[in-house]
Write an enzyme that holds these catalytic residues in place. Structure first.
Site, PDB file in Angstrom:
ATOM      1  N   ARG A   1     -87.138 -16.980  13.587  1.00 39.27           N
ATOM      2  CA  ARG A   1     -86.835 -14.845  13.603  1.00 39.27           C
ATOM      3  C   ARG A   1     -85.982 -14.642  12.202  1.00 39.27           C
ATOM      4  O   ARG A   1     -84.222 -15.039  12.159  1.00 39.27           O
ATOM      5  CB  ARG A   1     -86.209 -14.710  15.154  1.00 39.27           C
TER       6      ARG A   1
ATOM      7  N   HIS B   1     -94.936  -9.358  14.680  1.00 35.68           N
ATOM      8  CA  HIS B   1     -94.187 -10.491  16.011  1.00 35.68           C
ATOM      9  C   HIS B   1     -95.337 -10.672  16.357  1.00 35.68           C
ATOM     10  O   HIS B   1     -95.309 -10.491  17.983  1.00 35.68           O
ATOM     11  CB  HIS B   1     -93.781  -9.298  16.986  1.00 35.68           C
TER      12      HIS B   1
ATOM     13  N   GLN C   1     -95.380 -12.184  20.199  1.00 32.99           N
ATOM     14  CA  GLN C   1     -95.094 -11.433  21.360  1.00 32.99           C
ATOM     15  C   GLN C   1     -96.875 -11.390  21.569  1.00 32.99           C
ATOM     16  O   GLN C   1     -96.968 -10.853  22.749  1.00 32.99           O
ATOM     17  CB  GLN C   1     -94.901 -10.410  20.759  1.00 32.99           C
TER      18      GLN C   1
ATOM     19  N   ASP D   1     -92.215   0.322  22.434  1.00 35.83           N
ATOM     20  CA  ASP D   1     -90.609   0.000  21.853  1.00 35.83           C
ATOM     21  C   ASP D   1     -89.290   0.494  21.489  1.00 35.83           C
ATOM     22  O   ASP D   1     -89.929   2.178  21.461  1.00 35.83           O
ATOM     23  CB  ASP D   1     -91.336  -1.003  21.093  1.00 35.83           C
TER      24      ASP D   1
ATOM     25  N   CYS E   1     -92.688  -4.480  25.366  1.00 32.43           N
ATOM     26  CA  CYS E   1     -91.803  -6.424  24.600  1.00 32.43           C
ATOM     27  C   CYS E   1     -90.731  -6.517  24.955  1.00 32.43           C
ATOM     28  O   CYS E   1     -90.102  -7.864  25.222  1.00 32.43           O
ATOM     29  CB  CYS E   1     -92.139  -6.239  22.876  1.00 32.43           C
TER      30      CYS E   1
ATOM     31  N   ARG F   1     -94.369 -14.981  28.119  1.00 35.43           N
ATOM     32  CA  ARG F   1     -94.102 -15.056  26.809  1.00 35.43           C
ATOM     33  C   ARG F   1     -93.430 -16.965  27.113  1.00 35.43           C
ATOM     34  O   ARG F   1     -94.499 -17.589  25.680  1.00 35.43           O
ATOM     35  CB  ARG F   1     -92.362 -14.881  26.461  1.00 35.43           C
TER      36      ARG F   1
HETATM   37  N1   CP Z   1     -89.614  -9.224  22.909  1.00 36.41           N
HETATM   38  C1   CP Z   1     -88.602 -10.164  22.763  1.00 36.41           C
HETATM   39  O1   CP Z   1     -88.728 -10.938  21.609  1.00 36.41           O
HETATM   40  O2   CP Z   1     -87.425 -10.256  22.882  1.00 36.41           O
HETATM   41  P1   CP Z   1     -85.991 -11.345  22.018  1.00 36.41           P
HETATM   42  O3   CP Z   1     -85.963 -10.145  21.338  1.00 36.41           O
HETATM   43  O4   CP Z   1     -85.066 -11.465  23.665  1.00 36.41           O
HETATM   44  O5   CP Z   1     -86.235 -12.413  22.006  1.00 36.41           O
HETATM   45  N1  NVA Z   2     -88.922  -3.822  17.643  1.00 39.84           N
HETATM   46  C1  NVA Z   2     -88.477  -4.902  17.717  1.00 39.84           C
HETATM   47  C2  NVA Z   2     -88.254  -5.623  18.584  1.00 39.84           C
HETATM   48  C3  NVA Z   2     -87.468  -6.754  19.448  1.00 39.84           C
HETATM   49  C4  NVA Z   2     -88.600  -7.501  20.083  1.00 39.84           C
HETATM   50  C5  NVA Z   2     -86.819  -4.951  17.162  1.00 39.84           C
HETATM   51  O1  NVA Z   2     -87.161  -5.810  15.869  1.00 39.84           O
HETATM   52  O2  NVA Z   2     -85.375  -4.870  17.503  1.00 39.84           O
END
Ligand code: CP
Ligand code: NVA
Length: 341
Positions: A110, A137, A140, A233, A278, A324
Site C-alpha cells: 500500500r 484499489h 477492494q 468514498d 469502502c 475484504r
Molecule cells: N477500505 C480500506 O482499504 O480500508 P483501510 O484503509 O482500513 O485498509
Molecule cells: N480514497 C480513500 C480510500 C481509503 C480506503 C483513500 O485513498 O484514502
C-alpha cells in the site's frame, strides 16, 4: 488438477490485467471460503508460505484482512511500514523488492505511486498485491463486487452509482472493474473531480466487450436514477493536502449521499437498493479529523449522512468490510497455490 486459466504466480496490480472470468473466479471462491469459515473449515491452503505486508499509508481493513487471511490458511504474515523499515527512505523500492523476493512468497503493498507497486512486482519475482495506491484499489474491488453478488445474486447488469470524488482510487477502480464485469457504473461528481481521461477511455473499451453502460456526469438526478447500489468514498483521501480541504468539501457537498439521493433512485422502497462504502467514512463528528475540519473551516466533511450510513435497510458497508478478508484470502490462495479449488 491444474487449471489452465490459473492465476498462479500472478500479481494483482490493476483490474484491467484480468478477465471477467478470472475476477468472477476469485469472487466466487471468496464466497465459498466465507461459507467454509462460517462452518469452522479452514484448510491450510498456504501452509509454510511467508507473506509481507508493506503499508506506507495507514490501514485498518486491508491490514487486518491480509493478517487474518494468512493466519486462517497457515501462512506467516510480517507487517512492514515506513517508520519501522528502510523502505522508500534509506532503501529504494527496487532494492527492497530484490531483498523481499529472496525471503517471501508474496508481498502486499500500500503506497502512493503506481510505479512503486509495479517495480515491486517486476523486481521481486513473487506475486505482489496492490493494497491501494493513489491510482487504484483492486483488492477492494473483489470485496465490493462480492458484496454486490451476495445481495443481488448476480453482478452483470447491476446499476452502481458512485457519488463524490470521482477522481480517486476507489472511483477509478469501480469504473474499470465494473466495465469488465458488465456493471452499469455511473460516476456522479463535480467536473473538476471526475475520473482521469485515460481510465474513462480504458473503461469504455472494456465496456464494449461486457455490455456495461457507463456514465460520467455532474448531474446528480440523472446519475442516480434507477441505481441499485449507491456508493461513496471520503472526499479527502490519504495524501490530499490540508490546503485543498475547504475547496473539496465545498465543491463536493452537492454530491453528498443522503436520504434525498436514496429516494431519487426510484428504488428506495422496493428492496432493490443498497448503500456501500469502502470505509473509513466521515458521517458524524466522532473523529478527530472531522472535528478539526469543522473547527478550522466551519464545514462538515460528511460524504454520507448518518441516516443513510446507519440505515439497516440500505447499509452494507460492514459486511463489505468483512468481505475484504474472504476475498483477499481467495486472491492469495489463487495466486500462491497452483491447484484450482
Ligand atoms: N477500505 C480500506 O482499504 O480500508 P483501510 O484503509 O482500513 O485498509
Ligand atoms: N480514497 C480513500 C480510500 C481509503 C480506503 C483513500 O485513498 O484514502
Amino acid at each position: 488438477m491444474i487449471n489452465k486459466n490459473s492465476l498462479y504466480g500472478r500479481s494483482v496490480i490493476a483490474e484491467q490485467d484480468f478477465s471477467a472470468e478470472q475476477l468472477n473466479y476469485m469472487i466466487n471462491f471468496a464466497i465459498k471460503l466465507k461459507d467454509q469459515k462460517a462452518k469452522g473449515i479452514l484448510p491450510p491452503y498456504l501452509k509454510h508460505k511467508n507473506i509481507a505486508g508493506i503499508f506506507m499509508k495507514p490501514s485498518t481493513r486491508t491490514r487486518s484482512a491480509f493478517e487474518i487471511a494468512s493466519a486462517d490458511t497457515g501462512a506467516n504474515f510480517v507487517y512492514l511500514d515506513a517508520q519501522g523499515s528502510h523502505i522508500g527512505s534509506a532503501e529504494s523500492i527496487v532494492d527492497t523488492a530484490k531483498v523481499l523476493g529472496e525471503m517471501y512468497d508474496g508481498i502486499e503493498f500500500r503506497g502512493y505511486k503506481q510505479q512503486d507497486v509495479e517495480n515491486l512486482a517486476k523486481y521481486s519475482g513473487v506475486p505482489v498485491w496492490n493494497g491501494l495506491t493513489d491510482e487504484n484499489h483492486p483488492t477492494q474491488m473483489l470485496a465490493d463486487y462480492m458484496t454486490v453478488k451476495e445481495n443481488f445474486g448476480h453482478i452483470k447488469g447491476i446499476n452502481l452509482t458512485y457519488l463524490g470524488d470521482g477522481s480517486d482510487n476507489v472511483a477509478t477502480s469501480l469504473l474499470v472493474t465494473g466495465a469488465i464485469l458488465g456493471v452499469n457504473v455511473h460516476i456522479v461528481s463535480p467536473k473538476a473531480y471526475q475520473p482521469a481521461k485515460r481510465f474513462v477511455t480504458l473503461a469504455n473499451k472494456l465496456a464494449k466487450k461486457s455490455g456495461a453502460k457507463l456514465m460520467i456526469t455532474d448531474d446528480v438526478a440523472k446519475g442516480v436514477r434507477n441505481s441499485n447500489v449507491i456508493y461513496t468514498d471520503v472526499w479527502l483521501s490519504m495524501g490530499v493536502p490540508e490546503s485543498e480541504f475547504k475547496k473539496r468539501i465545498k465543491t463536493m457537498m452537492p454530491y453528498q449521499v443522503n436520504m434525498k439521493i436514496m429516494k431519487a433512485t426510484g428504488n428506495a422502497d422496493n428492496g432493490k437498493l443498497i448503500f456501500m462504502h469502502c470505509l473509513p467514512s466521515f458521517h458524524d463528528n466522532s473523529t478527530t479529523i472531522a472535528q478539526h475540519i469543522y473547527k478550522k473551516f466551519d464545514f462538515k466533511p460528511y460524504e454520507v449522512t448518518d441516516d443513510v450510513f446507519n440505515n439497516p435497510k440500505y447499509a452494507r458497508q460492514f459486511e463489505e468490510a468483512q468481505n475484504r478478508m474472504h476475498s483477499i484470502k481467495a486472491m492469495m490462495i489463487a495466486t500462491l497455490n497452483p491447484i484450482k479449488f
